[in-house]
Each structure stands twice: as C-alpha cells, then as structure tokens.
Design a protein around this motif. Structure first.
Motif, PDB file in Angstrom:
ATOM      1  N   LEU A  68      39.047  32.192  31.142  1.00 48.80           N
ATOM      2  CA  LEU A  68      40.386  32.143  30.549  1.00 48.80           C
ATOM      3  C   LEU A  68      40.793  33.522  30.046  1.00 48.80           C
ATOM      4  O   LEU A  68      41.911  33.984  30.313  1.00 48.80           O
ATOM      5  CB  LEU A  68      40.423  31.109  29.415  1.00 48.80           C
ATOM      6  CG  LEU A  68      41.706  31.046  28.590  1.00 48.80           C
ATOM      7  CD1 LEU A  68      42.926  30.754  29.461  1.00 48.80           C
ATOM      8  CD2 LEU A  68      41.552  30.004  27.482  1.00 48.80           C
ATOM      9  N   VAL A  69      39.911  34.199  29.330  1.00 46.02           N
ATOM     10  CA  VAL A  69      40.226  35.531  28.813  1.00 46.02           C
ATOM     11  C   VAL A  69      40.449  36.508  29.972  1.00 46.02           C
ATOM     12  O   VAL A  69      41.407  37.286  29.963  1.00 46.02           O
ATOM     13  CB  VAL A  69      39.121  36.042  27.857  1.00 46.02           C
ATOM     14  CG1 VAL A  69      39.394  37.482  27.422  1.00 46.02           C
ATOM     15  CG2 VAL A  69      39.007  35.141  26.634  1.00 46.02           C
ATOM     16  N   VAL A  70      39.587  36.455  30.975  1.00 43.26           N
ATOM     17  CA  VAL A  70      39.726  37.348  32.125  1.00 43.26           C
ATOM     18  C   VAL A  70      41.051  37.085  32.836  1.00 43.26           C
ATOM     19  O   VAL A  70      41.774  38.021  33.203  1.00 43.26           O
ATOM     20  CB  VAL A  70      38.530  37.194  33.102  1.00 43.26           C
ATOM     21  CG1 VAL A  70      38.778  37.929  34.414  1.00 43.26           C
ATOM     22  CG2 VAL A  70      37.251  37.693  32.449  1.00 43.26           C
ATOM     23  N   PHE A  71      41.406  35.820  33.030  1.00 44.29           N
ATOM     24  CA  PHE A  71      42.675  35.527  33.703  1.00 44.29           C
ATOM     25  C   PHE A  71      43.859  36.054  32.896  1.00 44.29           C
ATOM     26  O   PHE A  71      44.776  36.672  33.452  1.00 44.29           O
ATOM     27  CB  PHE A  71      42.865  34.028  33.978  1.00 44.29           C
ATOM     28  CG  PHE A  71      44.212  33.789  34.585  1.00 44.29           C
ATOM     29  CD1 PHE A  71      44.435  34.084  35.919  1.00 44.29           C
ATOM     30  CD2 PHE A  71      45.273  33.364  33.811  1.00 44.29           C
ATOM     31  CE1 PHE A  71      45.703  33.942  36.475  1.00 44.29           C
ATOM     32  CE2 PHE A  71      46.542  33.223  34.356  1.00 44.29           C
ATOM     33  CZ  PHE A  71      46.747  33.513  35.697  1.00 44.29           C
ATOM     34  N   LEU A  72      43.862  35.817  31.588  1.00 44.89           N
ATOM     35  CA  LEU A  72      44.975  36.293  30.754  1.00 44.89           C
ATOM     36  C   LEU A  72      45.084  37.817  30.810  1.00 44.89           C
ATOM     37  O   LEU A  72      46.196  38.361  30.882  1.00 44.89           O
ATOM     38  CB  LEU A  72      44.815  35.820  29.314  1.00 44.89           C
ATOM     39  CG  LEU A  72      45.030  34.324  29.089  1.00 44.89           C
ATOM     40  CD1 LEU A  72      44.617  33.938  27.672  1.00 44.89           C
ATOM     41  CD2 LEU A  72      46.472  33.921  29.361  1.00 44.89           C
ATOM     42  N   GLU A  73      43.939  38.510  30.802  1.00 47.98           N
ATOM     43  CA  GLU A  73      43.975  39.972  30.900  1.00 47.98           C
ATOM     44  C   GLU A  73      44.564  40.391  32.237  1.00 47.98           C
ATOM     45  O   GLU A  73      45.376  41.315  32.304  1.00 47.98           O
ATOM     46  CB  GLU A  73      42.566  40.546  30.724  1.00 47.98           C
ATOM     47  CG  GLU A  73      42.543  42.075  30.569  1.00 47.98           C
ATOM     48  CD  GLU A  73      42.631  42.855  31.873  1.00 47.98           C
ATOM     49  OE1 GLU A  73      43.067  44.029  31.844  1.00 47.98           O
ATOM     50  OE2 GLU A  73      42.274  42.300  32.935  1.00 47.98           O
ATOM     51  N   GLN A  74      44.171  39.728  33.316  1.00 47.44           N
ATOM     52  CA  GLN A  74      44.701  40.075  34.632  1.00 47.44           C
ATOM     53  C   GLN A  74      46.196  39.772  34.745  1.00 47.44           C
ATOM     54  O   GLN A  74      46.945  40.539  35.345  1.00 47.44           O
ATOM     55  CB  GLN A  74      43.921  39.365  35.738  1.00 47.44           C
ATOM     56  CG  GLN A  74      42.564  39.971  35.990  1.00 47.44           C
ATOM     57  CD  GLN A  74      42.659  41.397  36.490  1.00 47.44           C
ATOM     58  OE1 GLN A  74      43.169  41.665  37.575  1.00 47.44           O
ATOM     59  NE2 GLN A  74      42.162  42.340  35.683  1.00 47.44           N
ATOM     60  N   LEU A  75      46.631  38.683  34.152  1.00 48.02           N
ATOM     61  CA  LEU A  75      48.054  38.365  34.145  1.00 48.02           C
ATOM     62  C   LEU A  75      48.825  39.436  33.380  1.00 48.02           C
ATOM     63  O   LEU A  75      49.888  39.892  33.817  1.00 48.02           O
ATOM     64  CB  LEU A  75      48.295  36.974  33.537  1.00 48.02           C
ATOM     65  CG  LEU A  75      49.743  36.502  33.490  1.00 48.02           C
ATOM     66  CD1 LEU A  75      50.379  36.488  34.881  1.00 48.02           C
ATOM     67  CD2 LEU A  75      49.807  35.116  32.845  1.00 48.02           C
ATOM     68  N   TYR A  76      48.291  39.864  32.252  1.00 50.64           N
ATOM     69  CA  TYR A  76      48.914  40.952  31.487  1.00 50.64           C
ATOM     70  C   TYR A  76      48.941  42.232  32.325  1.00 50.64           C
ATOM     71  O   TYR A  76      49.961  42.927  32.395  1.00 50.64           O
ATOM     72  CB  TYR A  76      48.147  41.170  30.180  1.00 50.64           C
ATOM     73  CG  TYR A  76      48.655  42.343  29.386  1.00 50.64           C
ATOM     74  CD1 TYR A  76      49.885  42.288  28.727  1.00 50.64           C
ATOM     75  CD2 TYR A  76      47.917  43.519  29.305  1.00 50.64           C
ATOM     76  CE1 TYR A  76      50.359  43.376  28.009  1.00 50.64           C
ATOM     77  CE2 TYR A  76      48.381  44.601  28.588  1.00 50.64           C
ATOM     78  CZ  TYR A  76      49.601  44.536  27.944  1.00 50.64           C
ATOM     79  OH  TYR A  76      50.072  45.603  27.232  1.00 50.64           O
ATOM     80  N   ARG A  77      47.835  42.538  32.977  1.00 52.13           N
ATOM     81  CA  ARG A  77      47.752  43.744  33.812  1.00 52.13           C
ATOM     82  C   ARG A  77      48.805  43.692  34.920  1.00 52.13           C
ATOM     83  O   ARG A  77      49.489  44.680  35.200  1.00 52.13           O
ATOM     84  CB  ARG A  77      46.344  43.862  34.405  1.00 52.13           C
ATOM     85  CG  ARG A  77      46.099  45.123  35.198  1.00 52.13           C
ATOM     86  CD  ARG A  77      44.638  45.209  35.627  1.00 52.13           C
ATOM     87  NE  ARG A  77      43.758  45.365  34.492  1.00 52.13           N
ATOM     88  CZ  ARG A  77      43.427  46.533  33.944  1.00 52.13           C
ATOM     89  NH1 ARG A  77      43.916  47.658  34.449  1.00 52.13           N
ATOM     90  NH2 ARG A  77      42.611  46.579  32.917  1.00 52.13           N
ATOM     91  N   VAL A  78      48.952  42.544  35.563  1.00 48.79           N
ATOM     92  CA  VAL A  78      49.954  42.393  36.630  1.00 48.79           C
ATOM     93  C   VAL A  78      51.360  42.606  36.077  1.00 48.79           C
ATOM     94  O   VAL A  78      52.187  43.275  36.707  1.00 48.79           O
ATOM     95  CB  VAL A  78      49.817  41.004  37.308  1.00 48.79           C
ATOM     96  CG1 VAL A  78      51.063  40.637  38.088  1.00 48.79           C
ATOM     97  CG2 VAL A  78      48.597  40.990  38.213  1.00 48.79           C
ATOM     98  N   GLN A  79      51.637  42.059  34.911  1.00 47.69           N
ATOM     99  CA  GLN A  79      52.969  42.226  34.320  1.00 47.69           C
ATOM    100  C   GLN A  79      53.265  43.694  34.034  1.00 47.69           C
ATOM    101  O   GLN A  79      54.378  44.165  34.266  1.00 47.69           O
ATOM    102  CB  GLN A  79      53.097  41.387  33.041  1.00 47.69           C
ATOM    103  CG  GLN A  79      52.961  39.889  33.249  1.00 47.69           C
ATOM    104  CD  GLN A  79      53.987  39.305  34.191  1.00 47.69           C
ATOM    105  OE1 GLN A  79      55.129  39.758  34.260  1.00 47.69           O
ATOM    106  NE2 GLN A  79      53.600  38.300  34.943  1.00 47.69           N
ATOM    107  N   THR A  80      52.260  44.434  33.539  1.00 45.98           N
ATOM    108  CA  THR A  80      52.490  45.856  33.263  1.00 45.98           C
ATOM    109  C   THR A  80      52.592  46.662  34.568  1.00 45.98           C
ATOM    110  O   THR A  80      53.383  47.600  34.639  1.00 45.98           O
ATOM    111  CB  THR A  80      51.379  46.441  32.348  1.00 45.98           C
ATOM    112  OG1 THR A  80      50.118  46.361  32.998  1.00 45.98           O
ATOM    113  CG2 THR A  80      51.345  45.730  31.003  1.00 45.98           C
TER     114      THR A  80
END
Length: 147
Positions: free
Chosen positions: A126-138
């Motif tokens: 879950l944490v890894v996915f949220l970080e990747q989603l944030y990374r994609v948004q940036t």
C-alpha cells in the motif's frame, strides 16, 4: 481522475500507517484518493464479490506478483492513456491480504500489475503504491520529485 484503493486489512505497523498518512497528504493536491479497507474473511468468491462491489464503475487494477511488471514511466503512460480515454472516471486498485488475490479476482481485473517477482506484505505494498502514484502525478506535471 479519482483513485480508489481497496486493501484487505488496515495497516497495523506504525511505519506503514505513517507512510500512508504522508502520501495521502501529498496526493491531495493532485487527485482524489480514497482508501477502503476490507476484512479478510470468507471464501475467495466472497472476497472477489466485495472487491468487485467496492469498485463498481471503476477501471480495476489488481496488484499481484503474477501481473505485468511496469516501470514508473509505464505507470505514468497508463494513467495518461486512461485520462485521455474519456471513459475512465475512476481507477480502483486492489491490494490483497496475506494470501494475495485468487484466480477469480485476477480474472475480473482490467489490469494485473506487479511490483516485481517478490511478494510484498500488503501494508508495505500500500505504501509503495501510494508513493508510485504520487511519483506519477509529479512526473505528469514535470515536477522535480522524480529525478
């Protein structure tokens, strides 16, 4: 585009709770993100039904070690495609519990994606996915987070 992350079980590890809270806060400026925690109980068919019911009307992505392995750029490209498609208003991401996802749930998903061949504990996934989603948004906005 709205994101609905459906997870079996709430994080019990302090570092995971902190990581989830941090990335939820960061993501607020980019996209609506809802995290729905489901109980890990019942037959695989019951679990698949609960995941399906919770993601009604969404494009569905099951995170599973047997799925396609995407780079961050592949994930970004998929998000851009979904946004440009015009029919995708929300994406539901499924993160399984200790036993992962059953065949029925993987078969119901629009996409099955893997972080790699290693199995991740669901709280960490879950944490890894949220970080990747944030990374994609940036990345989509050309911000310097992804160097």
């Amino acid at each position: 585009m709205k994101w609905k992350i459906i997870v079996t079980g709430k994080p019990s590890l302090a570092f995971a709770r902190d990581g989830v809270a941090e990335y939820e806060k960061r993501l607020r400026r980019y996209a609506p993100v809802e995290i729905l925690y489901l109980k890990d109980a019942g037959s695989p068919g019951d679990v698949a039904k609960r995941y399906g019911d919770a993601s009604d009307g969404c494009l569905t992505v099951a995170l599973d070690e047997r799925g396609e392995t995407w780079s961050t750029e592949d994930f970004r490209d998929a998000v851009l495609d979904w946004e440009m498609d015009g029919t995708v208003k929300a994406v539901a991401v499924w993160i399984g519990g200790a036993d992962g996802h059953g065949d029925e749930l993987r078969d119901r998903a629009d996409k099955v994606v893997s972080f790699g061949r290693m199995t991740l504990q669901h709280e960490l996934a879950l944490v890894v996915f949220l970080e990747q989603l944030y990374r994609v948004q940036t990345l989509k906005r050309g911000e310097p987070y992804h160097r």
